[in-house]
Enzyme design. Structure first.
Site, mmCIF file in Angstrom:
data_model
loop_
_atom_site.group_PDB
_atom_site.id
_atom_site.type_symbol
_atom_site.label_atom_id
_atom_site.label_comp_id
_atom_site.label_asym_id
_atom_site.label_seq_id
_atom_site.Cartn_x
_atom_site.Cartn_y
_atom_site.Cartn_z
ATOM 1 N N LYS A 39 0.858 -1.196 0.000
ATOM 2 C CA LYS A 39 0.000 0.000 0.000
ATOM 3 C C LYS A 39 0.890 1.240 0.000
ATOM 4 O O LYS A 39 1.892 1.287 0.722
ATOM 5 C CB LYS A 39 -0.930 0.005 1.219
ATOM 6 C CG LYS A 39 -1.780 1.277 1.305
ATOM 7 C CD LYS A 39 -2.923 1.151 2.308
ATOM 8 C CE LYS A 39 -2.522 1.321 3.745
ATOM 9 N NZ LYS A 39 -1.939 2.637 4.063
ATOM 10 N N GLU A 70 0.795 5.676 -0.096
ATOM 11 C CA GLU A 70 0.004 6.890 0.102
ATOM 12 C C GLU A 70 0.265 7.856 -1.056
ATOM 13 O O GLU A 70 1.410 8.040 -1.460
ATOM 14 C CB GLU A 70 0.387 7.564 1.424
ATOM 15 C CG GLU A 70 0.052 6.707 2.640
ATOM 16 C CD GLU A 70 0.386 7.401 3.958
ATOM 17 O OE1 GLU A 70 0.759 8.598 3.949
ATOM 18 O OE2 GLU A 70 0.266 6.739 5.001
ATOM 19 N N GLU A 115 -9.050 7.565 3.906
ATOM 20 C CA GLU A 115 -8.935 7.863 5.340
ATOM 21 C C GLU A 115 -9.294 9.317 5.623
ATOM 22 O O GLU A 115 -8.848 10.237 4.910
ATOM 23 C CB GLU A 115 -7.490 7.586 5.809
ATOM 24 C CG GLU A 115 -7.292 7.932 7.287
ATOM 25 C CD GLU A 115 -5.989 7.404 7.873
ATOM 26 O OE1 GLU A 115 -5.219 6.720 7.174
ATOM 27 O OE2 GLU A 115 -5.763 7.687 9.069
HETATM 28 O O1 KIV Z 1 -0.901 2.456 8.752
HETATM 29 C C1 KIV Z 1 -2.069 2.072 8.833
HETATM 30 O O2 KIV Z 1 -2.469 1.341 9.752
HETATM 31 C C2 KIV Z 1 -3.000 2.501 7.799
HETATM 32 C C3 KIV Z 1 -4.447 2.334 8.076
HETATM 33 C C4 KIV Z 1 -4.865 3.254 9.143
HETATM 34 C C5 KIV Z 1 -5.263 2.492 6.859
HETATM 35 O O3 KIV Z 1 -2.593 2.990 6.794
#
Ligand code: KIV
Length: 281
Positions: A112, A114, A181
């Site tokens: 993931k 950002e 988020e």
């Molecule tokens: O780092 C994390 O836990 C996240 C979630 C809050 C989506 O990115």
């Protein structure tokens, strides 16, 4: 239950809500898997929940690899996504090396990242190498300084337009889902209708395709909670009660008791004493 794959997760959009939960170690991986949660996210929130930092910025790729590999050992059959931390995906080559480490050393199913349009070259490079990518828009904690704190995003018409465009672009470039988020519920609902891959909300209302929560917030282990987090248990006080009871029993010499102790036979003990006596000067 057969392990959910990335295409399975994408196909859940429109079928049923998708549950995501963070985890940071072996036991948490086991627990989240045992609860039947669809997707484990090893978030860089690791920095705050587990490593005691104030933000996610000090988290390194080594931290993420170390903890994600432990989660994977606890949850070998659960779809697992791992965050690439701050400054580990600033250009495609670096992103590929770091995502490659995550995929090979933790057996994650995807990473993931950002950001919106600015990260599209990185998204392209990873997807070209068959590394599934999850997007993350809205309140992106790695940009805490730019945002001036953990503030709800996409509140103005202009900012909403940017977020919607970013989500469309990420989808067109092949992300498998987008975490939304800290944005208004209407915005998240709009994006959810606009894009073909699942949206996963955290502080984004009930209209997303799935929800994600931080493990510690979900179970009442944190010392403070954002408005959107609901503690479904109160483990912090239950754990403190358990630890205090242990301390009390140690101090009272009521722990351990006879059943909790190992024993030697009277015969062996007598032999030992006579051995000691016969060999003492
Ligand atoms: O780092 C994390 O836990 C996240 C979630 C809050 C989506 O990115």
């Amino acid at each position: 239950m057969a392990k959910l794959t990335i295409p399975d997760m994408i196909n859940l959009k429109g079928q049923r809500p998708i549950s995501w939960m963070t985890a940071y170690d072996f036991v948490q991986g086991q627990l989240v898997a045992a609860a039947g949660i669809d997707v484990i996210l090893v978030g860089d929130s690791l920095g705050m929940t587990t490593l005691g930092f104030n933000t996610t910025l000090p988290v390194t790729i080594d931290h993420m690899v170390h903890h994600s590999a432990a989660v994977r050992r606890g949850a070998p059959d659960t779809l697992m996504i791992v965050d690439l931390p701050f400054l580990t995906y600033t250009e495609p080559g670096q992103a590929l090396r770091n995502a490659g480490r995550v995929m090979q050393e933790t057996l994650a199913d995807g990473v993931k990242l950002e950001g919106g349009q600015a990260i599209l070259p990185v998204v392209d490079a990873l997807i070209k190498e068959s590394i599934p990518v999850i997007g993350h828009l809205g309140l992106t904690p790695q940009s805490v300084h730019r945002m001036g704190g953990y503030k709800v995003q996409a509140r103005s018409a202009e900012a909403i337009k940017v977020l919607v465009d970013d989500s469309r672009q990420l989808t067109e470039h092949g992300v498998s889902a987008i975490v939304l988020e800290g944005i208004p519920d209407r915005v998240a609902q709009y994006v959810t209708k606009e894009i073909s891959v699942p949206t996963v909300g955290i502080g984004a209302g009930a209209g997303c395709d799935g929800q994600v929560l931080v493990f510690h917030d979900c179970l009442g282990l944190s010392s403070g909670y954002p408005k959107f987090a609901r503690p479904f248990e109160d483990l912090r006080s239950r754990i403190i009660d358990g630890l205090s009871e242990y301390r009390v029993q140690v101090e009272a010499r009521t722990f351990p008791n006879d059943q909790e102790s190992y024993h030697v036979t009277d015969h062996e003990w007598a032999e030992f004493l006579s051995l000691v006596e016969s060999t003492s000067p």
